[in-house]
Design an enzyme around this catalytic site. Sequence first.
Site, PDB file in Angstrom:
ATOM      1  N   ARG A  56       0.824  -1.218   0.000  1.00  0.00           N
ATOM      2  CA  ARG A  56       0.000   0.000   0.000  1.00  0.00           C
ATOM      3  C   ARG A  56       0.856   1.266   0.000  1.00  0.00           C
ATOM      4  O   ARG A  56       0.364   2.342  -0.328  1.00  0.00           O
ATOM      5  CB  ARG A  56      -0.941   0.001   1.205  1.00  0.00           C
ATOM      6  CG  ARG A  56      -1.963  -1.136   1.171  1.00  0.00           C
ATOM      7  CD  ARG A  56      -2.905  -1.050   2.356  1.00  0.00           C
ATOM      8  NE  ARG A  56      -3.807  -2.197   2.393  1.00  0.00           N
ATOM      9  CZ  ARG A  56      -3.552  -3.333   3.018  1.00  0.00           C
ATOM     10  NH1 ARG A  56      -2.402  -3.470   3.656  1.00  0.00           N
ATOM     11  NH2 ARG A  56      -4.398  -4.332   3.001  1.00  0.00           N
TER      12      ARG A  56
ATOM     13  N   LYS B 229     -14.752  -1.435  -5.461  1.00  0.00           N
ATOM     14  CA  LYS B 229     -15.271  -1.313  -4.099  1.00  0.00           C
ATOM     15  C   LYS B 229     -14.719  -0.077  -3.404  1.00  0.00           C
ATOM     16  O   LYS B 229     -15.470   0.679  -2.764  1.00  0.00           O
ATOM     17  CB  LYS B 229     -14.924  -2.557  -3.282  1.00  0.00           C
ATOM     18  CG  LYS B 229     -15.566  -2.553  -1.892  1.00  0.00           C
ATOM     19  CD  LYS B 229     -14.894  -3.526  -0.951  1.00  0.00           C
ATOM     20  CE  LYS B 229     -13.586  -2.965  -0.442  1.00  0.00           C
ATOM     21  NZ  LYS B 229     -12.986  -3.789   0.641  1.00  0.00           N
TER      22      LYS B 229
ATOM     23  N   PRO C 245     -20.980  -0.008  -2.107  1.00  0.00           N
ATOM     24  CA  PRO C 245     -19.768  -0.835  -2.084  1.00  0.00           C
ATOM     25  C   PRO C 245     -20.130  -2.299  -1.848  1.00  0.00           C
ATOM     26  O   PRO C 245     -20.864  -2.625  -0.917  1.00  0.00           O
ATOM     27  CB  PRO C 245     -18.973  -0.269  -0.896  1.00  0.00           C
ATOM     28  CG  PRO C 245     -19.573   1.075  -0.614  1.00  0.00           C
ATOM     29  CD  PRO C 245     -21.009   0.962  -1.007  1.00  0.00           C
TER      30      PRO C 245
ATOM     31  N   ASP D 138     -18.477  -5.866  -1.106  1.00  0.00           N
ATOM     32  CA  ASP D 138     -17.352  -6.743  -0.807  1.00  0.00           C
ATOM     33  C   ASP D 138     -17.908  -8.138  -0.539  1.00  0.00           C
ATOM     34  O   ASP D 138     -19.093  -8.412  -0.790  1.00  0.00           O
ATOM     35  CB  ASP D 138     -16.549  -6.218   0.388  1.00  0.00           C
ATOM     36  CG  ASP D 138     -17.376  -6.168   1.670  1.00  0.00           C
ATOM     37  OD1 ASP D 138     -18.559  -6.557   1.654  1.00  0.00           O
ATOM     38  OD2 ASP D 138     -16.820  -5.740   2.699  1.00  0.00           O
TER      39      ASP D 138
ATOM     40  N   PHE E  20     -25.480  -3.740   6.346  1.00  0.00           N
ATOM     41  CA  PHE E  20     -24.096  -4.200   6.478  1.00  0.00           C
ATOM     42  C   PHE E  20     -23.651  -4.138   7.932  1.00  0.00           C
ATOM     43  O   PHE E  20     -23.087  -5.093   8.482  1.00  0.00           O
ATOM     44  CB  PHE E  20     -23.194  -3.322   5.602  1.00  0.00           C
ATOM     45  CG  PHE E  20     -21.718  -3.584   5.769  1.00  0.00           C
ATOM     46  CD1 PHE E  20     -21.088  -4.579   5.048  1.00  0.00           C
ATOM     47  CD2 PHE E  20     -20.962  -2.820   6.651  1.00  0.00           C
ATOM     48  CE1 PHE E  20     -19.731  -4.819   5.202  1.00  0.00           C
ATOM     49  CE2 PHE E  20     -19.603  -3.048   6.808  1.00  0.00           C
ATOM     50  CZ  PHE E  20     -18.989  -4.057   6.077  1.00  0.00           C
TER      51      PHE E  20
END
Length: 429
Positions: free
Chosen positions: A222, A287, A304, A306, A355
Amino acid sequence: MATGCMMIWRKLSVSFSELCIDTTLRCGQSFRWRKSGDDEWSCALHGRILSLRQDQSYLYYRAVFPASIDAPPTPPASAPPSTVELDDDDTEAFLQHYLNLGPNLTGLYEQWSTADLNFKKKAPKFTGVRILKQDAWEALVGFICSSNNNIARISQMVLHYKPAMITRKLTEVLDQMEKLCVHYGPLIGHIDSQPYYDMPSPASLTHPKVEAHLRELGFGYRAKYLHQTAVMVAEERARGWLDGLRNPESPILGHKVANAGEMLPGGREGYRKAHEKLLELQGVGPKVADCVCLMGLGWGEAVPVDTHVWQIAQRDYKFGKGKHRSLTKATYDAIGDHFRSLWGKEAGWAHSVLFTADLRAFSERLSIKMDVKQELIKAEEDANSTVEMASEVIVVTKKRIKSEFEEEEKTTIKIEDAGIRRVKRRRGV
């Protein structure tokens, strides 16, 4: 004790049904809030340390500003500063904006429940979840850091900010955000001995040596994404490019609201353009782009998807069969389109409630069974008057869902209100 210019505690009239900060601040939207006291959350935002706490009727807030605008605060002083009021303190306006307190959440829940029986079944047990209006750059950095991490683990970590007691995998994202702020962001001040740093700007991450330094700090692959994305935003795009992708109906603080156009099955044109542009950045896939669109750019229809949302779609919305057997791009788009057909331009917000309710870190809240008994007790206010006070005796029995980090347990808690006494008994199973 805090350093800097500390404001007095103030309050806003907000019920739990309209906002629950314990849920909203730790459900995977923002990764920098930390517990700073009993039932108190703090974060360096917008050039101040903002502290929040809440009861059934009010949201309490306090800001600590740097002692000097031109110089960073000194280490904690030996005596706490006095509380003051500033004529130009904009904390209330900023808080109203950041917590997105404008929409009537009770009305939205009713609207979403009418459109979807699954939402109607779960949402009444899980009120007060709001989508934050975060800074777009902070949202972008946070979700690049959180990619390929389990949001349930991240959220659980925010609840129990005790790094020595939990696994390295659980703390990774919060640790990375903290390191970014400490090494590249401005120091705002201290609460007790704890320093609070604000987010670094894109320009502060553009130096050629930043990537190598981030790798040394443990960012892994990252590090490259963050450095290259910072270069793209700060040097290769026009000034204000990222905020230019915002929903005009959800502008940055102080800007006028404008119409965002017609809502289409795939979302409004501005949303689709913002999503496409974000995909040009390093470390940003569909996402992450949707997370930034929803939580950093104000596009409420962004959904989003996932693996966790994919499981919800299969279990509750009959995905996982035929052409949508696996989570392909076509299936990803179809799930978003389905939720948009149910909930319209706030589909991402409604999806986030489901979620959050489905996360293991919050599942105990859905399984609580409460037996509330009203008792009247008399308390003498003074020698000449007697006041009747309603006291709730609440017996709570809850079974926490077992996760890979903890054993299944049953907890029995008896709480007698009105300040009589509190008895807690915990027994492992």
